[in-house]
Scaffold this active site. Structure first.
Site, PDB file in Angstrom:
ATOM      1  N   SER A  78       0.913  -1.058  -0.006  1.00  0.00           N
ATOM      2  CA  SER A  78      -0.102  -0.084  -0.189  1.00  0.00           C
ATOM      3  C   SER A  78       0.918   1.199  -0.139  1.00  0.00           C
ATOM      4  O   SER A  78       1.681   1.460   1.011  1.00  0.00           O
ATOM      5  CB  SER A  78      -1.033   0.150   1.050  1.00  0.00           C
ATOM      6  OG  SER A  78      -1.583   1.175   1.342  1.00  0.00           O
ATOM      7  N   LYS A  98      -1.068  -0.810  -4.557  1.00  0.00           N
ATOM      8  CA  LYS A  98      -2.250  -0.203  -3.998  1.00  0.00           C
ATOM      9  C   LYS A  98      -1.875   1.199  -3.931  1.00  0.00           C
ATOM     10  O   LYS A  98      -0.777   1.368  -3.268  1.00  0.00           O
ATOM     11  CB  LYS A  98      -2.744  -0.958  -2.915  1.00  0.00           C
ATOM     12  CG  LYS A  98      -3.757   0.113  -1.958  1.00  0.00           C
ATOM     13  CD  LYS A  98      -4.486  -0.915  -1.019  1.00  0.00           C
ATOM     14  CE  LYS A  98      -4.754   0.031   0.265  1.00  0.00           C
ATOM     15  NZ  LYS A  98      -5.036  -0.667   1.388  1.00  0.00           N
ATOM     16  N   LYS A 131      -2.933   4.796  -2.392  1.00  0.00           N
ATOM     17  CA  LYS A 131      -3.832   5.677  -1.573  1.00  0.00           C
ATOM     18  C   LYS A 131      -4.306   6.921  -2.775  1.00  0.00           C
ATOM     19  O   LYS A 131      -3.290   7.423  -3.405  1.00  0.00           O
ATOM     20  CB  LYS A 131      -3.095   6.214  -0.571  1.00  0.00           C
ATOM     21  CG  LYS A 131      -3.025   5.220   0.567  1.00  0.00           C
ATOM     22  CD  LYS A 131      -4.470   4.499   1.202  1.00  0.00           C
ATOM     23  CE  LYS A 131      -4.078   3.782   2.448  1.00  0.00           C
ATOM     24  NZ  LYS A 131      -5.253   3.272   3.100  1.00  0.00           N
ATOM     25  N   ASP A 142      -7.174   2.940  -3.014  1.00  0.00           N
ATOM     26  CA  ASP A 142      -7.532   2.911  -1.674  1.00  0.00           C
ATOM     27  C   ASP A 142      -8.063   4.621  -1.307  1.00  0.00           C
ATOM     28  O   ASP A 142      -7.345   5.358  -1.281  1.00  0.00           O
ATOM     29  CB  ASP A 142      -6.860   2.355  -0.486  1.00  0.00           C
ATOM     30  CG  ASP A 142      -7.641   2.185   0.877  1.00  0.00           C
ATOM     31  OD1 ASP A 142      -8.972   2.717   1.069  1.00  0.00           O
ATOM     32  OD2 ASP A 142      -7.038   1.574   1.709  1.00  0.00           O
ATOM     33  N   GLU A 174     -11.221   0.614  -3.102  1.00  0.00           N
ATOM     34  CA  GLU A 174     -11.396   0.310  -1.559  1.00  0.00           C
ATOM     35  C   GLU A 174     -12.058   1.469  -0.861  1.00  0.00           C
ATOM     36  O   GLU A 174     -11.574   2.510  -1.288  1.00  0.00           O
ATOM     37  CB  GLU A 174      -9.993  -0.130  -1.085  1.00  0.00           C
ATOM     38  CG  GLU A 174     -10.254  -0.722   0.258  1.00  0.00           C
ATOM     39  CD  GLU A 174      -8.651  -0.990   0.778  1.00  0.00           C
ATOM     40  OE1 GLU A 174      -7.592  -1.025   0.014  1.00  0.00           O
ATOM     41  OE2 GLU A 174      -8.508  -1.088   1.992  1.00  0.00           O
ATOM     42  N   ASP A 217     -13.641  -1.707   3.238  1.00  0.00           N
ATOM     43  CA  ASP A 217     -12.901  -1.773   4.391  1.00  0.00           C
ATOM     44  C   ASP A 217     -13.351  -1.404   5.698  1.00  0.00           C
ATOM     45  O   ASP A 217     -13.909  -2.124   6.464  1.00  0.00           O
ATOM     46  CB  ASP A 217     -11.476  -1.228   4.045  1.00  0.00           C
ATOM     47  CG  ASP A 217     -10.290  -1.060   5.083  1.00  0.00           C
ATOM     48  OD1 ASP A 217     -10.728  -1.462   6.208  1.00  0.00           O
ATOM     49  OD2 ASP A 217      -9.153  -0.749   4.879  1.00  0.00           O
ATOM     50  N   LYS A 249      -9.615  -7.121   8.276  1.00  0.00           N
ATOM     51  CA  LYS A 249      -8.289  -6.457   9.321  1.00  0.00           C
ATOM     52  C   LYS A 249      -8.587  -7.308  10.334  1.00  0.00           C
ATOM     53  O   LYS A 249      -9.866  -6.914  10.898  1.00  0.00           O
ATOM     54  CB  LYS A 249      -8.206  -4.961   9.095  1.00  0.00           C
ATOM     55  CG  LYS A 249      -7.723  -4.514   7.979  1.00  0.00           C
ATOM     56  CD  LYS A 249      -7.648  -3.143   8.240  1.00  0.00           C
ATOM     57  CE  LYS A 249      -7.249  -2.352   7.049  1.00  0.00           C
ATOM     58  NZ  LYS A 249      -7.244  -0.832   6.803  1.00  0.00           N
ATOM     59  N   GLY A 251      -3.906  -3.910   6.135  1.00  0.00           N
ATOM     60  CA  GLY A 251      -2.872  -3.898   7.299  1.00  0.00           C
ATOM     61  C   GLY A 251      -3.049  -2.488   7.864  1.00  0.00           C
ATOM     62  O   GLY A 251      -3.891  -1.613   7.375  1.00  0.00           O
TER      63      GLY A 251
HETATM   64  O1  OSB Z   1      -7.077   1.796   4.596  1.00  0.00           O
HETATM   65  O2  OSB Z   1      -5.883  -0.087   4.361  1.00  0.00           O
HETATM   66  C1  OSB Z   1      -6.000   1.034   4.919  1.00  0.00           C
HETATM   67  C2  OSB Z   1      -3.056   2.142   6.907  1.00  0.00           C
HETATM   68  C3  OSB Z   1      -3.507   2.873   7.910  1.00  0.00           C
HETATM   69  C4  OSB Z   1      -4.945   2.835   7.893  1.00  0.00           C
HETATM   70  C5  OSB Z   1      -5.555   2.454   6.841  1.00  0.00           C
HETATM   71  C6  OSB Z   1      -4.919   1.576   5.843  1.00  0.00           C
HETATM   72  C7  OSB Z   1      -3.713   1.780   5.818  1.00  0.00           C
HETATM   73  C8  OSB Z   1      -2.835   1.163   4.553  1.00  0.00           C
HETATM   74  C9  OSB Z   1      -1.533   0.523   5.053  1.00  0.00           C
HETATM   75  O3  OSB Z   1      -3.481   1.051   3.908  1.00  0.00           O
HETATM   76  C10 OSB Z   1      -1.379  -0.947   5.053  1.00  0.00           C
HETATM   77  C11 OSB Z   1      -0.014  -1.353   5.569  1.00  0.00           C
HETATM   78  O4  OSB Z   1       0.943  -1.137   4.735  1.00  0.00           O
HETATM   79  O5  OSB Z   1       0.055  -1.806   6.725  1.00  0.00           O
HETATM   80 MG    MG Z   2      -8.357   0.674   3.421  1.00  0.00          MG
END
Ligand code: OSB
Ligand code: MG
Length: 370
Positions: free
Chosen positions: A135, A161, A163, A188, A213, A238, A262, A290
């Site tokens: 991510s 992925k 953001k 995401d 996402e 999510d 998660k 994550g």
């Molecule tokens: O939405 O998946 C998410 C990190 C913090 C809060 C929300 C998210 C995320 C990530 C990072 O996308 C995932 C990771 O590498 O731990």
């Molecule tokens: Mg997410």
């Protein structure tokens, strides 16, 4: 299994670089760790709440409060037949899934050790290595994003992925897709859009994304069903999904075609296992999300990802992407083909570096009370 002792601690860890999402930027992590002693075995869990309530309603401090005031007092000296009885024991406590998950998962680790098997096997997992993706936080410009994508692909990751947020979306996705026409790519939004943005989001359809996402509100499943009817890209939920009943509602409403699981958000291994099973029976792929975890949370994510419902690469990546030094050994490593080998030793399968944890600890509570 008698719960003989519980230790809750807060440790401070600095991410190698800041991570930006649509709800804010994080670099200094305040992580809660839970150690449970059950029938003499020591199990570890991690609370995956962030420092601020921008992802969900929990924070490091609300979880500290809930565990200290309600969860640990209700658990200490109790005897559980199995770790999976934990949710029933906590049924009088509404919400606070991440706080509960940190404690429940520690019991699962202890129970797997008592049985002499890996946590993966104890959960019923079958994969010996899990496929992984990354991510990537929001960047200043698409040039630096493409450079980052190139590094991650070189390291073998199977899915990228990105953001996104309003103003930093289509242009960035177009640039990455142009450079890499064939990679498994997703985005995401962490709830940064509204249904009125449907036309804008529809522009993403041309990039062949695996999914988008959580585009809409963190607590609104129904409105996602209206958006999914208007775009071709598969929606993955999510934030909205806290339990199996939410997952089934979202599937039946056609609010999504993929679900991110998660552990913290769904309150722990018992519910996560139930959810992946319900999704598998309905042909809905799931993957492991994550929360910028330390090695302990990461180890639990790896064990969970070996269950058969997890058919897409997760956001479970190498310790070295996040930390100069992790709190487990060996650290989590990724193979050149973008997989993580699942440990076979009892419990989470990594050992906790107690000295390092001790050094990073800023506060602690212990039960039974002195
Ligand atoms: O939405 O998946 C998410 C990190 C913090 C809060 C929300 C998210 C995320 C990530 C990072 O996308 C995932 C990771 O590498 O731990
Ligand atoms: Mg997410």
């Amino acid at each position: 299994m008698k719960i003989e002792a519980i230790t809750l601690r807060e440790i401070h860890m600095r991410l190698k670089s800041p991570f930006e999402t649509s709800f804010g930027t994080v670099q200094d992590r305040r992580v809660l760790l839970v150690e449970v002693i059950a029938d003499g075995a020591s199990g570890w869990g991690e609370v995956t709440a962030l420092e601020t309530p921008g992802y969900n309603s929990e924070t490091t401090d609300t979880a500290w409060y809930m565990i200290s005031e309600f969860i640990a007092p209700a658990l200490i000296n109790q005897t559980l037949r199995e770790a999976s009885e934990f949710p029933a024991l906590m049924s009088a406590i509404r919400g606070h899934e991440m706080a509960k998950s940190g404690v429940e998962n520690a019991i699962w680790d202890a129970e797997a050790q008592l049985r002499g098997i890996s946590l993966s096997e104890h959960l019923g997992g079958t994969l010996e290595e899990i496929p992984t993706g990354v991510s990537l936080g929001i960047r200043e410009n698409s040039r630096s994003l493409i450079k980052k994508v190139a590094e991650e692909l070189r390291d073998g990751y199977q899915r990228i992925k990105l953001k996104v947020k309003p103003g930093k979306d289509c242009e960035f996705v177009a640039a990455v897709r142009h450079e890499y026409p064939d990679i498994m790519l997703s985005v995401d939004a962490n709830s940064a859009y509204a249904l009125e943005d449907a036309k804008h989001l529809k522009q993403l359809d041309e990039f062949g994304l695996l999914m988008i996402e959580q585009p809409l509100s963190w607590d609104d499943i129904y409105t996602h069903s209206k958006l999914q009817a208007q775009i071709e890209t598969a929606i993955c939920l999510d934030e909205c999904i806290h339990n199996t009943s939410h997952a089934v509602s979202a599937i039946e409403l056609k609010a999504c075609r993929i679900i991110n699981i998660k552990l913290g958000r769904v309150s722990g291994h018992t519910e996560a296992r139930r959810m992946q099973d319900a999704c598998r029976k309905r042909d809905i792929p799931v993957w492991c999300g994550g929360m910028l975890e330390s090695g302990i949370g990461r180890a639990h994510n790896i064990a969970m990802s070996t269950l058969t419902g997890f058919s897409l690469p997760g956001d479970v990546s190498a310790s070295q992407r996040y930390w100069t030094e992790d709190i487990i050994e060996p650290e989590v490593k990724v193979t050149a083909r973008g997989t993580i080998q699942v440990p076979k030793t009892p419990g989470i399968g990594y050992s906790v570096k107690r000295d390092r944890v001790e050094k990073l600890t800023v506060r602690r509570n212990e039960w039974p009370l002195a």
